[in-house]
Write a protein that holds these residues in place. Structure first.
Motif, PDB file in Angstrom:
ATOM      1  N   LEU A 153       0.860  -1.335  -0.135  1.00 31.10           N
ATOM      2  CA  LEU A 153       0.037  -0.020  -0.033  1.00 31.10           C
ATOM      3  C   LEU A 153       0.944   1.214  -0.070  1.00 31.10           C
ATOM      4  O   LEU A 153       1.726   1.314   0.866  1.00 31.10           O
ATOM      5  CB  LEU A 153      -0.918   0.057   1.347  1.00 31.10           C
ATOM      6  N   ILE A 154       0.731   2.178  -1.084  1.00 30.29           N
ATOM      7  CA  ILE A 154       1.679   3.202  -1.205  1.00 30.29           C
ATOM      8  C   ILE A 154       1.364   3.979   0.138  1.00 30.29           C
ATOM      9  O   ILE A 154       0.528   4.461   0.336  1.00 30.29           O
ATOM     10  CB  ILE A 154       1.161   3.867  -2.306  1.00 30.29           C
ATOM     11  N   ALA A 155       2.340   4.816   0.530  1.00 29.27           N
ATOM     12  CA  ALA A 155       2.323   5.780   1.593  1.00 29.27           C
ATOM     13  C   ALA A 155       2.121   7.125   1.288  1.00 29.27           C
ATOM     14  O   ALA A 155       2.485   7.489   0.027  1.00 29.27           O
ATOM     15  CB  ALA A 155       3.864   5.687   2.219  1.00 29.27           C
ATOM     16  N   GLY A 156       1.385   7.771   1.904  1.00 25.73           N
ATOM     17  CA  GLY A 156       1.028   9.221   1.122  1.00 25.73           C
ATOM     18  C   GLY A 156      -0.045   9.817   1.955  1.00 25.73           C
ATOM     19  O   GLY A 156      -0.637   9.287   2.898  1.00 25.73           O
ATOM     20  N   ASP A 157      -0.742  10.860   1.192  1.00 26.66           N
ATOM     21  CA  ASP A 157      -1.785  11.727   1.903  1.00 26.66           C
ATOM     22  C   ASP A 157      -3.316  11.060   1.182  1.00 26.66           C
ATOM     23  O   ASP A 157      -3.020  10.789   0.121  1.00 26.66           O
ATOM     24  CB  ASP A 157      -1.977  13.055   1.542  1.00 26.66           C
ATOM     25  N   TYR A 158      -4.033  10.719   2.238  1.00 29.36           N
ATOM     26  CA  TYR A 158      -5.347  10.034   1.895  1.00 29.36           C
ATOM     27  C   TYR A 158      -6.652  11.109   2.432  1.00 29.36           C
ATOM     28  O   TYR A 158      -6.247  11.468   3.354  1.00 29.36           O
ATOM     29  CB  TYR A 158      -5.453   8.691   2.123  1.00 29.36           C
ATOM     30  N   LEU A 159      -7.631  10.946   1.810  1.00 31.74           N
ATOM     31  CA  LEU A 159      -8.848  11.360   2.434  1.00 31.74           C
ATOM     32  C   LEU A 159      -9.606  10.169   3.001  1.00 31.74           C
ATOM     33  O   LEU A 159      -9.845   9.253   1.883  1.00 31.74           O
ATOM     34  CB  LEU A 159      -9.728  12.200   1.626  1.00 31.74           C
ATOM     35  N   LYS A 160     -10.054  10.241   4.191  1.00 30.14           N
ATOM     36  CA  LYS A 160     -10.695   9.108   4.765  1.00 30.14           C
ATOM     37  C   LYS A 160     -12.313   9.261   4.833  1.00 30.14           C
ATOM     38  O   LYS A 160     -12.613  10.465   5.250  1.00 30.14           O
ATOM     39  CB  LYS A 160     -10.230   8.584   6.109  1.00 30.14           C
ATOM     40  N   LEU A 202      -3.306   6.567  -7.901  1.00 25.78           N
ATOM     41  CA  LEU A 202      -2.167   5.680  -7.358  1.00 25.78           C
ATOM     42  C   LEU A 202      -2.715   4.472  -6.715  1.00 25.78           C
ATOM     43  O   LEU A 202      -2.448   3.345  -7.084  1.00 25.78           O
ATOM     44  CB  LEU A 202      -1.032   6.377  -6.927  1.00 25.78           C
ATOM     45  N   THR A 203      -3.200   4.710  -5.723  1.00 28.09           N
ATOM     46  CA  THR A 203      -3.770   3.702  -4.450  1.00 28.09           C
ATOM     47  C   THR A 203      -5.041   4.338  -3.851  1.00 28.09           C
ATOM     48  O   THR A 203      -4.861   5.229  -3.371  1.00 28.09           O
ATOM     49  CB  THR A 203      -2.752   3.147  -3.528  1.00 28.09           C
ATOM     50  N   ASP A 204      -5.965   3.564  -3.710  1.00 26.25           N
ATOM     51  CA  ASP A 204      -7.089   3.746  -3.048  1.00 26.25           C
ATOM     52  C   ASP A 204      -7.589   2.461  -2.287  1.00 26.25           C
ATOM     53  O   ASP A 204      -7.044   1.643  -2.740  1.00 26.25           O
ATOM     54  CB  ASP A 204      -8.316   4.310  -3.723  1.00 26.25           C
ATOM     55  N   TYR A 205      -8.158   2.524  -1.093  1.00 25.98           N
ATOM     56  CA  TYR A 205      -8.383   1.512  -0.419  1.00 25.98           C
ATOM     57  C   TYR A 205      -9.553   1.434   0.515  1.00 25.98           C
ATOM     58  O   TYR A 205      -9.657   2.558   1.073  1.00 25.98           O
ATOM     59  CB  TYR A 205      -7.059   0.908   0.250  1.00 25.98           C
ATOM     60  N   GLU A 206      -9.928   0.280   0.804  1.00 27.15           N
ATOM     61  CA  GLU A 206     -11.205   0.321   1.506  1.00 27.15           C
ATOM     62  C   GLU A 206     -10.548  -0.537   2.927  1.00 27.15           C
ATOM     63  O   GLU A 206      -9.736  -1.674   2.776  1.00 27.15           O
ATOM     64  CB  GLU A 206     -12.370  -0.569   1.070  1.00 27.15           C
ATOM     65  N   VAL A 207     -11.278  -0.335   4.082  1.00 29.88           N
ATOM     66  CA  VAL A 207     -10.626  -1.125   5.265  1.00 29.88           C
ATOM     67  C   VAL A 207     -11.994  -1.525   6.011  1.00 29.88           C
ATOM     68  O   VAL A 207     -12.768  -0.530   6.469  1.00 29.88           O
ATOM     69  CB  VAL A 207      -9.597  -0.157   6.282  1.00 29.88           C
ATOM     70  N   TYR A 208     -12.402  -2.771   6.073  1.00 32.60           N
ATOM     71  CA  TYR A 208     -13.406  -3.398   6.779  1.00 32.60           C
ATOM     72  C   TYR A 208     -13.195  -3.338   8.360  1.00 32.60           C
ATOM     73  O   TYR A 208     -12.392  -4.483   8.672  1.00 32.60           O
ATOM     74  CB  TYR A 208     -13.673  -4.649   6.163  1.00 32.60           C
ATOM     75  N   LEU A 209     -13.546  -2.565   9.292  1.00 31.80           N
ATOM     76  CA  LEU A 209     -13.333  -2.590  10.500  1.00 31.80           C
ATOM     77  C   LEU A 209     -14.150  -3.683  11.320  1.00 31.80           C
ATOM     78  O   LEU A 209     -13.547  -4.313  12.254  1.00 31.80           O
ATOM     79  CB  LEU A 209     -13.787  -1.197  11.139  1.00 31.80           C
TER      80      LEU A 209
END
Length: 158
Positions: free
Chosen positions: A95-102, A136-143
């Motif tokens: 997973l690419i390090a960087g800035d994301y909006l959550k 570049l990279t977007d992702y989902e995290v299932y809590l």
């Protein structure tokens, strides 16, 4: 159907470190996902649940990582359904390090995550949005079985 609660009015800007992941991968497009005959995402998750979920450690989160974008949300992309790589597993993707909006939501799956993606697309299409996606990279995290977070990679503000 249960109520879906979303926090999309003001997503949170976060900085993500690199994370090594292991899982199953496919290549698809949003256009292909609109037709039952060409859908790959739902079958990928079905296969993941059948083959991999039982090997999760307690508290281990599931990820859906979108990467290797051909262009933008209209082009092809790759998707990994997986979890953090362990010492016993090879890393399939970093997973690419960087800035994301959550963006966050809770509700009945999979409709909850589908609705949240629609909110994400509307957010970035709004003329009031000050951020640009970097694709570049977007992702989902299932809590858990009713809570999901979507992280969208963004370009630095100029």
């Amino acid at each position: 159907m249960s109520d879906i609660k979303m926090d999309v009015v003001s997503p949170e800007r976060v900085t993500q470190t690199a994370v090594q992941l292991a899982g199953l991968m496919i290549r698809t497009s949003n256009l292909a996902e609109q037709h039952t005959a060409t859908q790959k995402i739902a079958p990928l998750w079905q296969r993941y649940f059948a083959e991999r979920v039982q090997t999760h450690r307690d508290g281990q989160l599931m990820y859906g990582v979108y990467y290797d974008y051909q262009s933008d949300m209209d082009g092809e992309f790759s998707l990994l359904a997986g979890t953090t790589a362990t010492e016993a597993q090879a890393c399939d993707l970093t997973l690419i390090a960087g800035d994301y909006l959550k963006f966050s939501a809770q509700g009945e799956m999979p409709q909850c995550v589908i609705n949240l993606w629609q909110q994400v697309w509307r957010y970035f299409a709004s003329p009031k949005c000050e951020y640009q996606r970097c694709y570049l990279t977007d992702y989902e995290v299932y809590l858990d079985s009713h809570r999901v977070e979507i992280y969208i990679g963004i370009k630095p503000l100029t």
